[in-house]
Design an enzyme around this catalytic site. Structure first.
Site, short mmCIF file in Angstrom:
data_model
loop_
_atom_site.label_atom_id
_atom_site.label_comp_id
_atom_site.label_asym_id
_atom_site.label_seq_id
_atom_site.Cartn_x
_atom_site.Cartn_y
_atom_site.Cartn_z
N GLY A 281 25.31 15.80 49.37
CA GLY A 281 26.62 15.36 49.86
C GLY A 281 27.66 15.42 48.76
CG ASN A 282 31.46 15.89 49.57
OD1 ASN A 282 32.22 14.97 49.85
ND2 ASN A 282 31.13 16.83 50.43
#
Ligand code: C5P
Length: 406
Positions: free
Chosen positions: A203-204
């Protein structure tokens, strides 16, 4: 227009705000709280606005002033709003002229808080802010920076010029009976997550704040707003917007294509994972020599949602005149600047507007503030000064509005 001023040191900046409004032709009535007069005298507010100033409901009783001011206003802008005033407004109190006028007002109410970081972050204040937002009051995010003493943090009053510009965008939307009434705006927000196994994902750091701020401002302009949100559960849903929750890039792709089909404005503010694991394990992947899956992940490319939306518009799957906005989070390098990369991206993606942010080192991602450039096909880039994501959202939507008006 009513300008409310509460009793904090930033009250002196309200003078610049009042000046800004009057120079733009607004007829301003100033309502300070009693405490505000400890910082700036009534004479200053009277001279700047050209109207008498009072703090109590017991002045000009024959004119029923405590009701008339709120009824006649086309906007209420309170700057600075202290924790105490925010608490009183959240309770629906009417114990002075300012709170009574807000209770009467049916026009947009915009609040610019200013206080020490601890007071702003206190759950009592945050609950009061959430209550006001739920009721449609527009609470601006305070700026970060130097506070009254030696301390610095969240709680600084945004610059008066930014408050005035932001207020004008909101007011313009309301004045002509919501200038975006009847328009559908679809915004992607947050970050996508790609599952590796039942407990892990790629993810980020995107918080979704920029996308939600765009939704808030578009809804204030009267648009029908849908936010396709990846992993932003903690953010309050802006008043007047609906949210479709997604997890992965492929979920977001599907939801954006479906929602954008009849949209007038499509904004890809989400941070999308460019790659996903080639396969998702059914059970938790173990570390160790026997199983090397975790040490060598095989990734496959995700669809480019933004580019795909531009192609869909060309193919007639979107409205032909839909305006498409993208974002570019860039760091720049020794050879190419953030702006140059962003200009290349505008061409590559084919969107009409691109907001370019310089990211990294605690900038933009997950932060309440942003800055950068707004790029538009065939026009010079517009520099965006550092400001809250709401202020930046208002500027982006003003550029979109210029295209709409052509
Ligand atoms: O290529 P890059 O990720 O830098 O482009 C950023 C823009 O493209 C953003 O508007 C983002 O939402 C969008 N994007 C997308 N699909 C992807 C990757 C990015 O729509 N797979």
């Amino acid at each position: 227009m009513l300008v409310g001023v509460a009793g904090g040191i930033a009250a002196y900046k309200a003078c610049h705000l009042i000046r800004d409004f009057t120079e733009h032709g607004d007829d301003v009535r100033v309502i300070p709280t009693e405490a505000a007069l400890n910082f700036v005298g009534a004479a200053t507010f009277e001279a700047l606005s050209g109207h008498p100033v009072s703090t109590t409901v017991f002045d000009a009783v024959d004119e029923v002033q405590h009701v008339a001011l709120g009824q006649q206003a086309d906007a209420v802008v309170i700057a600075p709003a202290t924790a105490d005033l925010i608490a009183r407004l959240a309770c629906g109190r009417a114990d002075d002229l300012l709170s009574a006028s807000v209770l009467v007002a049916t026009c947009p109410v915009i609040i610019a808080p200013a206080m020490h970081t601890e007071m702003w972050l206190n759950p009592a204040t945050q609950d009061n802010v959430a209550t006001l937002r739920r009721r449609g009051v527009i609470v601006m995010e305070p700026a970060h920076g130097r506070l009254t003493g030696v301390d610095s943090g969240a709680g600084r009053l945004p610059e008066p010029g930014q408050i005035a510009e932001f207020a004008r965008t909101i007011i313009a939307g309301h004045r002509v009976d919501h200038d975006w009434h009847g328009l559908k705006v679809v915004i992607s927000a947050g970050g996508t997550q790609e599952n590796l196994d039942p407990v892990r994902y790629l993810g980020n750091r995107s918080s979704g704040r920029q996308g939600f701020a765009l939704g808030e401002v578009a809804a204030q302009r009267g648009a029908d707003v849908t936010i396709v949100a990846g992993n932003t559960d903690a953010l309050p849903i802006p008043s007047g917007a609906s949210v479709v929750r997604v997890t992965s890039t492929r979920d977001m792709h599907k939801a954006m294509n479906a929602e954008a089909a009849d949209a007038d404005i499509v904004i890809m503010a989400a941070a999308v994972s460019d790659y996903r694991p080639a396969s998702v394990a059914d059970s938790k992947m173990k570390k160790g020599a026997a199983d090397e899956d975790l040490a060598h992940l095989e990734l496959v490319e995700n669809p480019d949602i933004l580019k795909g939306l531009v192609e869909r518009r060309e193919n007639g799957d979107l409205k032909r005149d839909a305006i498409i906005v993208g974002f570019a989070a860039e760091t720049g390098d020794a050879h190419t600047t953030v702006l140059e990369y962003a200009q290349q991206k505008l061409l590559k993606k084919g969107c009409d507007v691109l907001m370019a942010n310089e990211v990294g080192e605690g900038k933009v991602f997950g932060q309440p503030t942003s800055a950068g450039w707004i790029l538009r096909k065939g026009a010079d880039p517009v520099e965006v000064e550092p400001g809250s994501k709401q202020v930046v959202a208002a500027q982006i939507l003003n550029v979109v509005n210029e295209i709409l008006e052509r």
